[in-house]
Design a protein around this motif. Sequence first.
Motif, short mmCIF file in Angstrom:
data_model
loop_
_atom_site.label_atom_id
_atom_site.label_comp_id
_atom_site.label_asym_id
_atom_site.label_seq_id
_atom_site.Cartn_x
_atom_site.Cartn_y
_atom_site.Cartn_z
N TYR A 33 16.44 30.41 33.92
CA TYR A 33 16.03 31.41 33.62
C TYR A 33 16.95 32.76 33.10
CZ TYR A 33 12.84 29.57 37.05
OH TYR A 33 12.57 28.40 37.79
N TRP A 34 16.47 33.76 31.96
CA TRP A 34 17.36 34.88 31.93
C TRP A 34 16.56 35.50 31.97
CZ3 TRP A 34 22.19 35.52 30.98
CH2 TRP A 34 22.69 34.80 30.05
N TYR A 35 17.86 36.75 33.31
CA TYR A 35 16.68 37.82 33.02
C TYR A 35 17.76 39.51 33.12
CZ TYR A 35 14.14 35.47 36.94
OH TYR A 35 13.25 34.98 38.06
N HIS A 41 14.10 49.56 36.78
CA HIS A 41 13.07 48.38 36.90
C HIS A 41 13.39 47.47 37.26
CE1 HIS A 41 11.09 50.72 33.62
NE2 HIS A 41 12.85 51.14 33.26
N GLY A 42 14.41 47.38 37.91
CA GLY A 42 15.00 45.65 38.54
C GLY A 42 14.59 44.11 38.46
N GLU B 5 5.50 46.47 45.51
CA GLU B 5 6.55 48.51 46.18
C GLU B 5 7.55 47.73 47.44
OE1 GLU B 5 3.14 51.27 44.73
OE2 GLU B 5 3.22 50.53 47.08
N GLN B 6 8.61 47.78 47.30
CA GLN B 6 9.58 47.61 48.06
C GLN B 6 9.98 49.74 48.11
OE1 GLN B 6 12.08 44.28 46.54
NE2 GLN B 6 12.02 44.68 48.88
N GLY B 105 10.30 42.74 43.43
CA GLY B 105 10.15 44.21 43.85
C GLY B 105 11.80 45.31 43.13
N GLY B 106 11.25 46.16 43.24
CA GLY B 106 12.56 47.06 42.89
C GLY B 106 13.95 46.72 43.82
N GLY B 107 13.50 46.37 45.09
CA GLY B 107 14.20 46.19 46.32
C GLY B 107 15.01 47.05 47.09
N THR B 108 15.50 47.68 48.35
CA THR B 108 15.52 48.80 49.23
C THR B 108 17.46 48.13 49.70
OG1 THR B 108 13.14 48.23 50.16
CG2 THR B 108 14.79 49.10 51.51
#
Lengths: 111, 114
Positions: A33-35, A41-42, B5-6, B105-108
């Motif tokens: 995978y490529w992220y 935006h994570g 959502e985090q 998720g965006g993380g915490t």
Amino acid sequence: DAGITQSPRHKVTETGTPVTLRCHQTENHRYMYWYRQDPGHGLRLIHYSYGVKDTDKGEVSDGYSVSRSKTEDFLLTLESATSSQTSVYFCAISEGRYEQYFGPGTRLTVT
Amino acid sequence: SQKIEQNSEALNIQEGKTATLTCNYTNYSPAYLQWYRQDPGRGPVFLLLIRENEKEKRKERLKVTFDTTLKQSLFHITASQPADSATYLCALPMNNNAGNMLTFGGGTRLMVKP
């Protein structure tokens, strides 16, 4: 990092130039995978591969292409880099479904 | 559309206390949920996976719960240590399937103070 290397680790390039990032694994895992990871935006999936020469698009694939000619290598190409593609790029691998193992990342800056 | 959502605000706790992080999702019926840890400048590291038919899963000082009715997962670290300081990400399979593609998720960010 589970036998995953990414190269280069850092790159600065100019807008409009082509860029290729390489992911290499020694685990013989089927899936790669490529992220990209950006503040706000994570982690977002760009492309993934489920075997040699078998690839599919992720959620943010526009402007990117991939190739996988060998089990161990997965290449991500930016045909004509743009400033919006400035990001940290992570490669990941998995054997089946479920847990993924990530590489150390490549920090790309497009000026 | 599907959304995870985090809490984007950092969680600051004292060493020895239990840290609890939350992952909420909407418009999903995931077959499983995963938690990852990410340290600055490094790639995420897989911690735990919990399936939809499991209510709770444990690994050493870590505990994850999965409430498919509330559409929520809780991630607990008991007897927290400064070394637990990191960003924690939850991930679900894309498009409700049980396949490989994940949405994160965006993380915490967790900060454990000595």
